[in-house]
Design a protein around this motif. Structure first.
Motif, PDB file in Angstrom:
ATOM      1  N   THR A  97      29.864 -39.884 -37.720  1.00 30.22           N
ATOM      2  CA  THR A  97      31.465 -39.696 -37.769  1.00 30.22           C
ATOM      3  C   THR A  97      31.941 -40.961 -38.224  1.00 30.22           C
ATOM      4  O   THR A  97      31.541 -42.053 -37.989  1.00 30.22           O
ATOM      5  N   SER A  99      35.943 -43.075 -39.608  1.00 31.01           N
ATOM      6  CA  SER A  99      37.314 -42.968 -39.231  1.00 31.01           C
ATOM      7  C   SER A  99      38.049 -42.627 -40.299  1.00 31.01           C
ATOM      8  O   SER A  99      37.586 -42.537 -41.254  1.00 31.01           O
ATOM      9  N   LYS A 100      39.208 -41.976 -40.077  1.00 27.81           N
ATOM     10  CA  LYS A 100      39.954 -41.422 -41.073  1.00 27.81           C
ATOM     11  C   LYS A 100      40.181 -42.565 -42.163  1.00 27.81           C
ATOM     12  O   LYS A 100      40.530 -42.499 -43.415  1.00 27.81           O
ATOM     13  N   GLU A 101      40.616 -44.023 -41.806  1.00 29.76           N
ATOM     14  CA  GLU A 101      41.066 -45.148 -42.294  1.00 29.76           C
ATOM     15  C   GLU A 101      39.833 -45.497 -43.439  1.00 29.76           C
ATOM     16  O   GLU A 101      40.229 -45.733 -44.471  1.00 29.76           O
ATOM     17  N   LYS A 102      38.530 -45.433 -42.902  1.00 29.79           N
ATOM     18  CA  LYS A 102      37.431 -45.621 -43.944  1.00 29.79           C
ATOM     19  C   LYS A 102      37.465 -44.703 -44.874  1.00 29.79           C
ATOM     20  O   LYS A 102      37.129 -44.875 -46.167  1.00 29.79           O
ATOM     21  N   GLU A 138      37.040 -38.459 -38.377  1.00 30.18           N
ATOM     22  CA  GLU A 138      38.052 -38.320 -37.472  1.00 30.18           C
ATOM     23  C   GLU A 138      39.397 -37.863 -37.798  1.00 30.18           C
ATOM     24  O   GLU A 138      39.876 -38.660 -38.816  1.00 30.18           O
TER      25      GLU A 138
END
Length: 155
Positions: A97, A99-102, A138
């Motif tokens: 999983t 992150s959305k930022e990554k 995410e």
């Protein structure tokens, strides 16, 4: 009057940044391999060790032009998720999983090579690649937009 150059081949290859060497992949294109590797390594020395896609246009006099593209999304997703291999089956294998930022950072990097006009669309494209690899992002809903509209109207 000089002879007109004609395009003999357009080839898409992936090489390691700053480490290109003459070999069979370049020999089959029919270009001056030593000159190509020198120019390619000079242009990609800041991307040392990364997979670098390249589109080479070969001409009949063994001259060439080439365009450097951004690294493949799958390679960048594997690096972001810190995994070696992706899942074999997207339905059953969940390998990581991120992150959305990554994922948004990857989408912004890939934007020049994608057929997307904004970050949100690019993020959905990167999300599709991640889903096929068994990586979850995410906070990103990957349901098709027309189905998403239908679900909202049903509520």
């Amino acid at each position: 009057m000089a002879a007109k150059k004609t395009i003999t081949r357009i080839a898409k290859i992936q090489l390691i940044g700053g480490q290109a060497k003459p070999g069979p992949a370049l020999a089959s294109i029919g270009i001056n391999m030593a000159e190509f590797t020198r120019q390619f390594n000079d242009k990609t020395k800041d991307r040392m060790g990364e997979v670098v896609p390249c589109v080479i246009t070969a001409f009949n006099d063994k001259s060439f032009t080439f365009i450097i593209k951004t690294s493949p999304a799958s390679v960048m997703l594997k690096k972001a998720a810190k995994i070696e291999t992706a899942g074999k089956n997207q339905l059953t294998d969940h390998v990581a999983t991120i992150s959305k930022e990554k994922a948004l950072e990857i989408a912004k990097y890939k934007l020049p090579d994608l057929n997307a006009y904004d970050d949100e669309t690019a993020l959905r494209m990167i999300g599709g690649t991640a889903k096929q690899m068994g990586i979850t992002i995410e906070g990103v809903d990957l349901t098709p937009k027309k189905n998403a509209k239908a679900k909202k109207e049903a509520k």
